[in-house]
Design an enzyme around this catalytic site. Structure first.
Site, PDB file in Angstrom:
ATOM      1  N   GLY A 123      30.327 -16.288  19.875  1.00 42.29           N
ATOM      2  CA  GLY A 123      29.050 -15.929  20.044  1.00 42.29           C
ATOM      3  C   GLY A 123      27.651 -17.305  19.977  1.00 42.29           C
ATOM      4  O   GLY A 123      27.474 -18.299  19.283  1.00 42.29           O
ATOM      5  N   SER A 173      23.184 -22.977  18.154  1.00 39.96           N
ATOM      6  CA  SER A 173      23.939 -23.012  17.248  1.00 39.96           C
ATOM      7  C   SER A 173      24.623 -23.760  17.153  1.00 39.96           C
ATOM      8  O   SER A 173      25.076 -24.986  16.983  1.00 39.96           O
ATOM      9  CB  SER A 173      25.167 -21.529  16.207  1.00 39.96           C
ATOM     10  OG  SER A 173      25.029 -20.791  17.553  1.00 39.96           O
ATOM     11  N   ASP A 229      30.640 -15.397  15.081  1.00 35.79           N
ATOM     12  CA  ASP A 229      29.635 -14.936  14.929  1.00 35.79           C
ATOM     13  C   ASP A 229      29.586 -14.090  16.502  1.00 35.79           C
ATOM     14  O   ASP A 229      28.001 -14.158  16.891  1.00 35.79           O
ATOM     15  CB  ASP A 229      28.198 -15.817  15.024  1.00 35.79           C
ATOM     16  CG  ASP A 229      26.513 -15.907  14.910  1.00 35.79           C
ATOM     17  OD1 ASP A 229      26.935 -14.392  13.942  1.00 35.79           O
ATOM     18  OD2 ASP A 229      26.038 -16.078  15.227  1.00 35.79           O
ATOM     19  N   HIS A 232      30.503  -8.910  16.614  1.00 41.05           N
ATOM     20  CA  HIS A 232      30.840  -8.017  14.703  1.00 41.05           C
ATOM     21  C   HIS A 232      31.361  -6.722  15.191  1.00 41.05           C
ATOM     22  O   HIS A 232      30.747  -5.754  13.979  1.00 41.05           O
ATOM     23  CB  HIS A 232      29.207  -7.915  14.238  1.00 41.05           C
ATOM     24  CG  HIS A 232      28.692  -9.221  14.361  1.00 41.05           C
ATOM     25  ND1 HIS A 232      29.492 -10.628  14.049  1.00 41.05           N
ATOM     26  CD2 HIS A 232      27.291  -9.768  14.990  1.00 41.05           C
ATOM     27  CE1 HIS A 232      28.672 -11.613  14.227  1.00 41.05           C
ATOM     28  NE2 HIS A 232      27.020 -10.725  15.260  1.00 41.05           N
ATOM     29  N   ASP A 285      28.032 -12.117   9.258  1.00 40.83           N
ATOM     30  CA  ASP A 285      27.983 -10.789   9.678  1.00 40.83           C
ATOM     31  C   ASP A 285      28.444  -9.766   9.348  1.00 40.83           C
ATOM     32  O   ASP A 285      28.638  -9.046  10.125  1.00 40.83           O
ATOM     33  CB  ASP A 285      27.341 -11.092  11.274  1.00 40.83           C
ATOM     34  CG  ASP A 285      25.965 -12.211  10.708  1.00 40.83           C
ATOM     35  OD1 ASP A 285      25.239 -12.428  10.240  1.00 40.83           O
ATOM     36  OD2 ASP A 285      25.268 -11.893  12.486  1.00 40.83           O
TER      37      ASP A 285
END
Ligand SMILES: C[S@@+](CC[C@H](N)C(=O)[O-])C[C@H]1O[C@@H](n2cnc3c(N)ncnc32)[C@H](O)[C@@H]1O
Length: 222
Positions: free
Chosen positions: A47, A53, A113, A116, A142
């Site tokens: 992700g 990030s 991430d 999900h 998450d």
């Protein structure tokens, strides 16, 4: 607060790439990732989105670290930089991870991430956990989506990652089940599982024989 608060500060002062995390995650990251800082870890995050990030992890883990991103969206490739490599593909594709592990056989940390979607999370874990280094960490975030129908979730629904993780608690304790549950590679290689709001962290460490010695204080007559 765990660690020195680097990640909180980075997030709040971020003026670069788009970065999307829940605030309470930073303390969790610092608790479980601190020991890898400045040790040149290889970190794989599923992700990428705006790439924020990946840049944060590079700043946090320091010189020598390698950050690998995985995303289904080809646009994410633009977020590559020095020590940040991005692979395009789906997190449920074994061939994608074969390619990544061929290039990076030693991965210390996986952060999921990605989509999900519950069956993606389970599939990625089954493909990757055994390949993470023996003292590595696997973090999924998450996980509230596991309670949401649109992600394939639902309270106590059998095939969610939350239910999958509950069964791993039994694997962790398999040596004490009097043969009901044979120890697995997971039992032999997992030190701890930590459950938080929306996050589960698995910490690997080779396990020895379970022992329970009794010790006594020594008595020295005067
Ligand atoms: C929550 S965002 C990632 C945010 C980023 N890690 C951050 O902290 O800023 C989720 C990303 O997962 C990607 N994604 C969705 N389905 C995927 C799949 N099946 N495999 C890999 N990535 C996927 C999306 O394209 C999106 O960029």
């Amino acid at each position: 607060m765990n660690g020195d608060g680097f990640l909180h500060r980075y997030f709040l002062n971020n003026g670069e790439k788009r970065l999307h995390k829940w605030l309470h995650y930073f303390d969790i990251y610092e608790r479980h990732f601190e020991r890898f800082r400045d040790k040149s870890p290889v970190v794989l995050e599923i992700g990428v989105a705006g790439g924020g990030s990946l840049a944060m992890w590079k700043g946090y883990f320091g010189p020598g670290s390698k950050i690998i991103g995985v995303d289904i969206d080809p646009q994410c490739k633009q977020h590559e930089a020095e020590d940040i490599e991005i692979f395009i593909g789906s997190q449920d594709d074994p061939a994608l991870f074969d390619t990544i592990f061929e290039k990076y056989p030693h991965v210390d940390i996986v952060i999921d991430d990605g989509s999900h979607i519950v069956h993606h999370i389970v599939k990625s874990f089954l493909m990757l956990y055994a390949r993470v280094s023996v003292r590595g960490v696997y973090l999924i975030e998450d996980l509230h989506t596991n309670y949401w129908e649109e992600y394939g979730g639902g309270l106590k629904k059998a095939d969610t990652f939350i239910e999958f993780a509950k069964s791993r608690i039994d694997d962790l304790n398999a040596c004490h089940t009097r043969g009901a549950l044979p120890p697995t590679g997971f039992t032999a290689g997992t030190d701890a599982m930590s459950f938080y709001d929306s996050v589960i962290v698995f910490e690997k460490r080779p396990q020895g024989m379970r022992q329970t010695p009794i010790t006594n204080g020594m008595f020295f007559p005067r």
